[in-house]
Write an enzyme that holds these catalytic residues in place. Structure first.
Site: not given
Ligand code: EZ4
Ligand code: CO
Length: 402
Positions: A159, A283, A122, A312, A147, A37, A402, A212, A236, A316, A262, A339, A210
């Site tokens: 997101y 994942r 989702h 995952h 999820r 992606n 980070w 992220h 996650e 995408d 993932e 997923e 999640d």
């Protein structure tokens, strides 16, 4: 049997997909997904310019040897572009072998260990109320696991919260969007969201969430602890995992099950996490983790540490990856959950496939090989469109973590 031709196909039926098609002198061909992606064309060039010439004339049945040749032979090991390219070749070779022997790939992997593959969908909402309603729609469709992600009040975009009801596409056409993120505002909303979902739908449905990679280890520990009353199936990517040791701190603070990986490219990204029992679900999936061949290694290493898989499966990852993951999921002993974000109708038409959804489970089907095809006539209608994942900044403009 010999490989005679290797094609790199790019199409964008709603989003970009890169597909590898490997031809043989016996007329059998195989498909592999090579979609990374936001960096799609890097993998396409890697395959076209550096991998395809090395494959011509090789015996496609030598899946393991070709994997080792591409991994060790490159000298430059690991990395998402390399491992996605190797993953695409590997999927295509398993597809060829299954078709040539007239068996679905899961039979080559040891046969079915279960009758179906438990999946999660989702449920998204711009508000907590919308997200709670969305969970109900998934339960109506038969899902056993959902999820749940909701927009954070005070932030314009969050997101993981999509626009459609059944489709969610995180990348956007053009240059990267820059969203504003506040960890404090986010942490203040998640526990009450899950309290509402449990109050509305009870204890039976498996719930997932999640983060992220947005939190620091101590924030992650706090979120995990505050979610304990709602018994999540998993939490996650609570924190970035480049520093695997960080998960020691998270693990000390919470019994909420943790899922990570993932974005991992090889099992080496997860060895400390597994050896020290710091996570519950791995994942990694076939496309970004070096194909079925390497995922088997990763899944076996996870099994030794009582960790299950949770591949995952976002939009995408093309239907070719979904099929490859399902063959693996059906066969390995330590499968956990898969997923499953539904692709758009346009994508499903370009990639006709044998896998089917029923009552919360997917099954890869019994077509020989992976059971996915590629419609050149339809794919040609959708040229590549530059698109990127969004970037998050804190409210003062700092990059989010980070
Ligand atoms: O951010 O697939 O669990 N699913 C996810 C996905 C990923 C995208 C990245 O390309 O986190 O939405
Ligand atoms: Co994720």
């Amino acid at each position: 049997m010999r490989i005679t031709d290797v094609e790199v196909l790019v199409t964008s039926p709603g989003r970009n997909f890169v597909t590898l098609r490997v031809h043989t002198d016996e007329g059998v061909y195989g498909l592999g997904d090579a979609t990374l992606n936001g960096r799609e064309l890097a993998v396409a060039a890697y395959l076209r310019d550096h991998v395809a010439p090395c494959l011509i004339g090789r015996n496609p049945f030598q899946i393991e040897d070709i994997w080792q040749f591409l991994y060790r032979g490159a000298y430059w090991r690991r990395g998402p572009v390399t491992m996605t390219a190797i993953g695409a070749v590997d999927m295509a070779l398993w597809d060829i072998k299954g078709k040539a022997l007239n068996v679905p790939v899961y039979e080559l992997l040891g046969g079915a260990s279960r009758t179906g593959v438990l999946v999660y969908g989702h449920a998204n909402g711009h508000s907590a109320g919308e997200a709670v309603e969305a969970v109900g729609r998934y339960l109506d469709l038969g899902y056993k696991a959902v999820r749940v992600q909701a927009g954070v009040p005070g932030l314009s975009g969050t997101y993981g919260v999509g626009r459609g009801e059944l489709f969610y596409e995180p990348a956007e056409a053009g240059l990267p969007a820059e969203d504003v993120w506040s960890t404090e505002k986010y942490l203040a909303t998640v526990p009450s969201l899950f309290a509402r979902v449990r109050a509305e739908y009870g204890d039976e449905v498996h719930l997932l969430h999640d983060a992220h990679h947005r939190l620091t280890p101590i924030q992650a520990g706090r979120l995990g602890r505050e979610l304990e009353p709602y018994h999540l199936f998993w939490l996650e990517d609570v924190a970035p995992a480049e520093q695997q040791e960080a998960f020691r701190l998270i693990r000390q603070h919470t019994t909420t099950p943790l899922a990570v990986g993932e974005i991992f490219s090889t099992i080496h990204d997860a060895t400390l996490l597994l050896r020290e029992y710091l996570i519950d679900y791995l994942r990694m999936t076939v496309v970004h983790g070096g194909g079925i061949t390497h995922l088997r290694t990763a899944a076996a290493y996870a099994a030794v540490h009582q960790v299950r898989t949770g591949c995952h499966g976002a939009t995408d990852l093309s239907p070719v990856t979904m099929a490859a993951a399902l063959h693996l999921d059906l066969s390995i002993p330590n499968f956990g959950i898969q997923e499953y974000m539904r692709h758009t109708a346009e994508t499903d038409e370009v990639f006709p496939h044998a896998y089917t959804f029923s009552d919360g489970y997917l099954h890869p089907g019994d077509a020989p090989g992976l059971g996915v095809d590629y419609r050149d006539d339809l794919a040609g209608r959708y040229p590549y469109q530059r698109a990127y994942l969004p970037v998050s900044r804190l409210e003062d403009g700092t990059m989010d973590n980070w």
